[in-house]
Design an enzyme around this catalytic site. Structure first.
Site, PDB file in Angstrom:
ATOM      1  N   LYS A 130       0.842  -1.201   0.000  1.00 48.87           N
ATOM      2  CA  LYS A 130       0.000   0.000   0.000  1.00 48.87           C
ATOM      3  C   LYS A 130       0.879   1.253   0.000  1.00 48.87           C
ATOM      4  O   LYS A 130       0.693   2.162  -0.814  1.00 48.87           O
ATOM      5  CB  LYS A 130      -0.918  -0.013   1.238  1.00 48.87           C
ATOM      6  CG  LYS A 130      -1.874   1.153   1.288  1.00 48.87           C
ATOM      7  CD  LYS A 130      -2.699   1.155   2.546  1.00 48.87           C
ATOM      8  CE  LYS A 130      -1.941   1.806   3.666  1.00 48.87           C
ATOM      9  NZ  LYS A 130      -2.674   1.904   4.918  1.00 48.87           N
ATOM     10  N   ASP A 148      -6.529   1.202   0.811  1.00 52.36           N
ATOM     11  CA  ASP A 148      -6.549   1.355   2.272  1.00 52.36           C
ATOM     12  C   ASP A 148      -7.932   0.954   2.784  1.00 52.36           C
ATOM     13  O   ASP A 148      -8.763   0.430   2.027  1.00 52.36           O
ATOM     14  CB  ASP A 148      -6.145   2.792   2.671  1.00 52.36           C
ATOM     15  CG  ASP A 148      -7.269   3.789   2.405  1.00 52.36           C
ATOM     16  OD1 ASP A 148      -8.243   3.432   1.708  1.00 52.36           O
ATOM     17  OD2 ASP A 148      -7.179   4.917   2.914  1.00 52.36           O
TER      18      ASP A 148
END
Ligand code: SF4
Length: 259
Positions: A130, A148
């Site tokens: 991420k 996320d």
């Protein structure tokens, strides 16, 4: 949210792109909310942002960036001093370890520079997939999808995926959009999650996506109740974009920051 049994893959992709277009209009201010001026600063800020708001990170980073301008500075940093500076962001011992180890790895393996390839970034301390995508998209202009918690919740509510694994979600949603749109799409989805489609009480009655969203009704649909749930500096504009009278937004919400 489960997928509609009657919607074809093509239909779902078309709806996804319509959602993307509406989000472009709804959130013209979408951007990376972590202040940074270089790939190294963005890498540091994203490490600090774990379990912490971007706002809090932005309060801490100006002094930190001034004190440690290079990877070598982090590599040789005094642990106690770093801990003290980043304490307000929480989990400061672990984060200090990551920052010092990140500095060391960059100096040892990449001549002190942050690499611009996903495969290299994910080998660095404190940087998962991420974070790597945030760095690629925002510091190097390499398209990246940032899955996320907001991104995961919203694409599932929209019935665009039933996956729970972030990497599978990244690939499935990525396939629905042109690559060049990935970075901004991620920002817009995250903005919508922070400002409109909240985890507990989404503002369905003041949401520009109401007609495209199979989860409409998860939160209040009555405009006055929904308008109160909007967050961020553009609450009145968000209400108006959804066809809700901006006067229904309470005055204190106009001042409130998005989480
Ligand atoms: S209609 Fe409700 S559930 Fe759907 S995106 Fe909007 S706020 Fe979220």
């Amino acid at each position: 949210m489960t997928r509609s049994a009657t919607e074809t893959d093509l239909g779902r992709t078309r709806r996804a792109r319509r959602i993307g277009r509406v989000l472009t209009e709804t959130h013209p201010d979408a951007h990376c909310e972590l202040d940074h001026g270089s790939p190294l600063e963005l890498a540091v800020a994203t490490i600090l942002s774990a379990q912490c708001t971007d706002k809090k990170v932005n309060e801490v980073t100006p002094k930190l960036f001034a004190r440690y301008p290079t990877a070598a500075d982090y590599a040789g940093a005094d642990r106690g001093e770093v801990e003290e500076m980043i304490k307000p962001t929480g989990f400061y011992r672990n984060k200090t370890n990551s920052l010092i180890q990140l500095g060391q790895a960059l100096v040892e393996r990449y001549a002190g520079r942050v690499p611009n390839r996903l495969a290299d970034l994910v080998t660095l301390p404190g940087i998962g997939r991420k974070t790597a995508n945030v760095i690629l998209g925002n510091a190097f202009d390499v398209p990246g999808i940032t899955v996320d918690t907001h991104f995961q919740r919203l694409v599932r509510r929209w019935g665009l995926t039933t996956e729970t694994d972030p990497v599978k979600i990244e690939h499935e949603i990525g396939a629905m959009f042109p690559k060049r749109d990935w970075t901004m799409l991620s920002h817009r989805i995250i903005f919508h999650g922070r400002r409109v489609c909240h985890a507990r009480k989404p503002a369905c009655g003041a949401c520009t996506l109401a007609k495209l969203c199979p989860s409409y009704g998860t939160g209040p649909t009555e405009p006055a109740a929904a308008a109160k749930l909007l967050k961020g500096p553009r609450v009145r504009a968000l209400a108006a974009a959804a066809g809700v009278d901006p006067e229904l937004v309470p005055a204190q919400a106009v001042q409130a920051e998005a989480p």
